[in-house]
Design a protein around this motif. Structure first.
Motif, PDB file in Angstrom:
ATOM      1  N   UNK A 146       9.295  50.338   3.805  1.00  0.00           N
ATOM      2  CA  UNK A 146      10.315  50.022   5.058  1.00  0.00           C
ATOM      3  C   UNK A 146      11.600  49.748   4.766  1.00  0.00           C
ATOM      4  N   UNK A 147      11.888  49.948   3.443  1.00  0.00           N
ATOM      5  CA  UNK A 147      13.531  50.042   2.999  1.00  0.00           C
ATOM      6  C   UNK A 147      13.790  48.993   1.946  1.00  0.00           C
ATOM      7  N   UNK A 148      13.058  48.005   1.446  1.00  0.00           N
ATOM      8  CA  UNK A 148      13.221  47.123   0.457  1.00  0.00           C
ATOM      9  C   UNK A 148      13.853  47.701  -0.672  1.00  0.00           C
ATOM     10  N   UNK A 149      14.797  47.167  -1.350  1.00  0.00           N
ATOM     11  CA  UNK A 149      15.689  47.661  -2.596  1.00  0.00           C
ATOM     12  C   UNK A 149      15.232  46.835  -3.942  1.00  0.00           C
ATOM     13  N   UNK A 150      14.993  45.864  -3.783  1.00  0.00           N
ATOM     14  CA  UNK A 150      14.746  44.980  -5.084  1.00  0.00           C
ATOM     15  C   UNK A 150      13.904  43.715  -4.527  1.00  0.00           C
ATOM     16  N   UNK A 151      13.505  42.965  -5.587  1.00  0.00           N
ATOM     17  CA  UNK A 151      12.590  41.797  -5.683  1.00  0.00           C
ATOM     18  C   UNK A 151      13.353  40.694  -6.425  1.00  0.00           C
ATOM     19  N   UNK A 152      13.225  39.633  -5.842  1.00  0.00           N
ATOM     20  CA  UNK A 152      13.481  38.303  -6.597  1.00  0.00           C
ATOM     21  C   UNK A 152      12.365  37.541  -6.737  1.00  0.00           C
ATOM     22  N   UNK A 153      11.705  37.103  -7.570  1.00  0.00           N
ATOM     23  CA  UNK A 153      10.649  36.578  -7.905  1.00  0.00           C
ATOM     24  C   UNK A 153      10.659  34.991  -7.470  1.00  0.00           C
ATOM     25  N   UNK A 154       9.336  34.386  -7.041  1.00  0.00           N
ATOM     26  CA  UNK A 154       9.158  32.948  -6.977  1.00  0.00           C
ATOM     27  C   UNK A 154       9.341  32.517  -8.521  1.00  0.00           C
ATOM     28  N   UNK A 155       9.810  31.238  -8.692  1.00  0.00           N
ATOM     29  CA  UNK A 155       9.878  30.457 -10.100  1.00  0.00           C
ATOM     30  C   UNK A 155       8.423  30.698 -10.695  1.00  0.00           C
ATOM     31  N   UNK A 156       8.523  30.656 -12.072  1.00  0.00           N
ATOM     32  CA  UNK A 156       7.276  30.705 -12.818  1.00  0.00           C
ATOM     33  C   UNK A 156       7.658  29.856 -14.316  1.00  0.00           C
ATOM     34  N   UNK A 157       6.698  29.248 -14.824  1.00  0.00           N
ATOM     35  CA  UNK A 157       6.820  29.009 -16.208  1.00  0.00           C
ATOM     36  C   UNK A 157       5.774  29.581 -17.241  1.00  0.00           C
ATOM     37  N   UNK A 158       4.975  30.066 -16.438  1.00  0.00           N
ATOM     38  CA  UNK A 158       3.741  30.922 -17.290  1.00  0.00           C
ATOM     39  C   UNK A 158       4.187  32.479 -17.696  1.00  0.00           C
ATOM     40  N   UNK A 159       4.673  32.673 -18.819  1.00  0.00           N
ATOM     41  CA  UNK A 159       5.281  33.953 -18.887  1.00  0.00           C
ATOM     42  C   UNK A 159       4.278  34.945 -19.056  1.00  0.00           C
ATOM     43  N   UNK A 160       3.009  34.977 -19.758  1.00  0.00           N
ATOM     44  CA  UNK A 160       1.941  35.910 -19.407  1.00  0.00           C
ATOM     45  C   UNK A 160       1.837  36.320 -18.037  1.00  0.00           C
ATOM     46  N   UNK A 161       1.571  35.443 -17.219  1.00  0.00           N
ATOM     47  CA  UNK A 161       1.412  35.487 -15.747  1.00  0.00           C
ATOM     48  C   UNK A 161       2.676  36.564 -15.319  1.00  0.00           C
ATOM     49  N   UNK A 162       3.831  36.231 -15.586  1.00  0.00           N
ATOM     50  CA  UNK A 162       4.934  37.374 -15.225  1.00  0.00           C
ATOM     51  C   UNK A 162       4.843  38.568 -15.708  1.00  0.00           C
ATOM     52  N   UNK A 163       4.614  38.846 -17.157  1.00  0.00           N
ATOM     53  CA  UNK A 163       4.301  39.891 -17.636  1.00  0.00           C
ATOM     54  C   UNK A 163       3.390  40.644 -17.295  1.00  0.00           C
ATOM     55  N   UNK A 164       2.197  40.195 -16.754  1.00  0.00           N
ATOM     56  CA  UNK A 164       1.259  40.893 -16.214  1.00  0.00           C
ATOM     57  C   UNK A 164       1.399  41.447 -14.884  1.00  0.00           C
ATOM     58  N   UNK A 165       2.558  40.442 -14.108  1.00  0.00           N
ATOM     59  CA  UNK A 165       2.786  40.862 -12.691  1.00  0.00           C
ATOM     60  C   UNK A 165       3.682  42.168 -12.591  1.00  0.00           C
ATOM     61  N   UNK A 166       4.512  42.031 -13.749  1.00  0.00           N
ATOM     62  CA  UNK A 166       5.471  43.057 -14.048  1.00  0.00           C
ATOM     63  C   UNK A 166       4.811  44.472 -14.410  1.00  0.00           C
ATOM     64  N   UNK A 167       4.032  44.449 -15.213  1.00  0.00           N
ATOM     65  CA  UNK A 167       3.012  45.401 -15.720  1.00  0.00           C
ATOM     66  C   UNK A 167       2.417  46.126 -14.447  1.00  0.00           C
ATOM     67  N   UNK A 168       1.586  45.029 -13.552  1.00  0.00           N
ATOM     68  CA  UNK A 168       1.042  45.406 -12.464  1.00  0.00           C
ATOM     69  C   UNK A 168       1.917  46.335 -11.547  1.00  0.00           C
TER      70      UNK A 168
END
Length: 613
Positions: free
Chosen positions: A178-200
């Protein structure tokens, strides 16, 4: 300049960006302008300004964003939430944004109305995708549009126990298409979950080139840390929870541990991903963010910090509609481009000199009972009145279907008995000290005087006391008794006020009282309107006053407190008795805050109230 272009131009090092929300009081707004000037020395790539649900803070959000973009010269991102919002509100916001040079938007869905009966007419936005499409259809490529990302999966309605980032991918692809250019994520403290999300995200062709900016929340106090993670449904790894919990009564120690934890998260994310920067949810505070930046080797590598807010005697005027605020002229606004160094950063993070003092004066607990002069006063999310429940079904489960005063009293007593974890006005567990006045609160609620906040008195209690203790070691803490009640108007006029009149006249008891129209009464003059009801004396520190009640804070809270009756009522269909009854309370009750100033007399307030016939 578009956010995506600014990030693309970064050759080395990591950038930082900050989120702010419009303060609830005029004094808080003025002080946020000074705070923004100081935090400009931290050289954020951009800042974001939140937008209340349904456009509830639209005017203040636009004012603040315009000042940041045009007068402070900071690239500004305006949040827009679209559900239950007319196109006219979105159109007006985008026109004003463009007029003020704002070219970056964060498009969010916002909270969905609890039943279809409460949808705003002519609202065609069902999701953030609809908003992104609308911006593109009306304004083409004139805006850089961002959307939210959820490292642990988006929470929708009552399905908050089944978060899964993979379920979000089709919707995220729709937003990008639809035209989105970037993402700002919800806060997190679990790095492993963020890394998996980024890889996804990188595993999908449609998303692999999408700019991803991780969102981080500095840990300021234990309570705000727990509350924020609860609201965002972010997982707290046990190791982090244990480290923070050890110091939960000492905010200085919590903050110090929190700085270390955030630095570890930044270092690990930087090592395991190719992200270029971090977005800080500041909660309108500055010391923790400055301290993280100052002590992070990752952020210092290539991060240029300008000491561009040197004080001078010259003042400039910041003009916004119906307001005029002054701030000190800075070397940037006078055209000076000073050499990069870390003087300002260290002053803010260490609390050194006048700059450090100005930065840290409200660094102690904020929220409802902090200083109303603080930019951080009020709800920690800055999104307006909200029940903090996932769905109408959850609200009914917690608070049943009250149709009478006795039904409602049972709801409040269930909270005071720890049978339910929250009320519409408070979403945190009871402090242990409430057990001391539990029986008195039961009696007040059975009379139809519904309590939303209270505390017992204590005189010279050690700061390590298991019931009243807080703050650094070897301190002494004090409390005045106070209670906040919703009371029938006729009860106040005919019973409570006449009975308390002698103590009100001699100021043993002071009060603030308001109705649903915002009409406020008090027995205090403006210059007397601030009362510290909790304070502590500690070695090598000024007296700390974490709990304050004053006229400005009561005005702001009174408006929100009555709106929460309406928010609760909207969990039920309009034809129901519960809807009618809750609206009756909204129309026919006062909110009153009573403070008993003789803190040596521990029973004075409660005896006075319970003796009323």
């Amino acid at each position: 300049m578009f956010i995506t272009d600014k990030v693309a131009n970064i050759d080395q090092g990591k950038f930082v960006s900050f989120e702010f929300f419009p303060p609830k009081t005029d004094a808080g707004f003025r002080n946020l302008l000074a705070r923004l000037s100081r935090m400009k020395a931290l050289n954020p790539l951009f800042i974001t300004i939140t937008w209340g649900a349904g456009g509830s803070t639209s005017e203040k959000s636009l004012e603040l964003a315009a000042i940041c973009q045009k007068q402070l010269g900071i690239t500004t991102v305006l949040h827009l939430t679209c559900t239950n919002t007319n196109k006219e509100i979105i159109d007006a916001a985008l026109v004003q944004a463009k007029k003020n040079g704002i070219r970056n938007i964060l498009a969010l869905r916002g909270d969905v109305p609890r039943t279809e009966e409460y949808w705003t007419p002519n609202c065609d936005f069902l999701s953030a995708t609809d908003l992104v499409k609308y911006i593109r259809s009306q304004h083409g490529k004139e805006f850089c549009v961002g959307v939210a990302g959820y490292p642990e999966g988006h929470v929708d309605g009552s399905d908050y126990t089944n978060q899964n980032p993979e379920k979000d991918i089709p919707y995220l692809i729709e937003k990008v298409q639809a035209g989105a250019d970037y993402i700002i994520t919800q806060l997190f403290y679990d790095v492993d979950k963020f890394v998996k999300y980024h890889q996804l995200l990188k595993s999908y062709d449609e998303l692999k080139d999408l700019l991803v900016i991780p969102g981080l929340l500095p840990i300021n106090t234990f309570n705000s840390f727990k509350k924020a993670t609860k609201l965002s449904h972010a997982t707290i790894p046990q190791s982090i929870l244990d480290r923070v919990s050890r110091h939960k009564l000492n905010d200085d120690e919590v903050k110090a541990v929190g700085i270390k934890i955030l630095n570890e998260i930044i270092a690990e994310v930087s090592e395991k991903t190719d992200i270029k920067g971090f977005h800080f949810y500041t909660l309108n505070l500055e010391k923790a963010a400055a301290s993280i930046i100052e002590t992070s080797s990752v952020l210092q590598d290539g991060l240029k910090v300008r000491d561009d807010i040197a004080e001078s005697d010259e003042e400039i005027e910041i003009e916004i509609p119906q307001k005029s605020f002054k701030r000190r002229q800075s070397s940037v606004s006078s055209g000076v481009d000073p050499k990069p160094h870390f003087k300002s950063l260290i002053a803010i993070s260490k609390g050194k000199g006048q700059m450090g003092k100005d930065a840290n004066w409200d660094d102690f607990p904020n929220g409802r009972f902090g200083d109303s002069n603080s930019p951080a006063y009020g709800e920690i999310d800055g999104y307006g009145p909200n029940l903090k429940v996932e769905s109408s079904e959850k609200a009914v489960e917690l608070w049943t279907t009250p149709e009478s005063t006795l039904d409602l009293a049972r709801v409040f007593i269930d909270y005071l008995s720890n049978k339910i974890p929250q009320l519409p006005w408070v979403d945190t567990p009871l402090d242990i000290e409430t057990s001391i006045i539990q029986e008195q609160l039961f009696e007040l609620n059975l009379r139809g005087w519904f309590s939303t906040a209270s505390q017992p008195a204590t005189n010279a209690c050690p700061s390590n006391d298991k019931i009243f203790g807080w703050g650094p070691a070897n301190g002494i803490v004090y409390q005045k008794a106070f209670v906040e009640l919703f009371v029938p108007k006729h009860d106040w006029d005919q019973k409570i006020f006449p009975a308390l009149k002698p103590q009100i006249e001699n100021k043993t008891i002071t009060y603030f009282l308001g109705d649903n129209k915002g009409q406020i009464q008090t027995n205090l003059s403006n210059h007397q309107s601030k009362s510290a009801v909790t304070w502590g004396v500690f070695p090598s520190k000024e007296i700390l006053q974490p709990t304050l009640i004053d006229l400005d804070s009561f005005k702001a809270w009174n408006e929100e407190a009555f709106l929460l009756w309406l928010e609760w009522a909207r969990c039920y269909k309009k034809a129901t008795n519960t809807y009618t009854f809750l609206n009756f309370i909204y129309e026919n009750y006062y909110l009153v805050s009573l403070i008993h100033h003789d803190f040596v007399d521990e029973n004075g307030l409660w005896d006075s109230l319970l003796d009323i016939e």
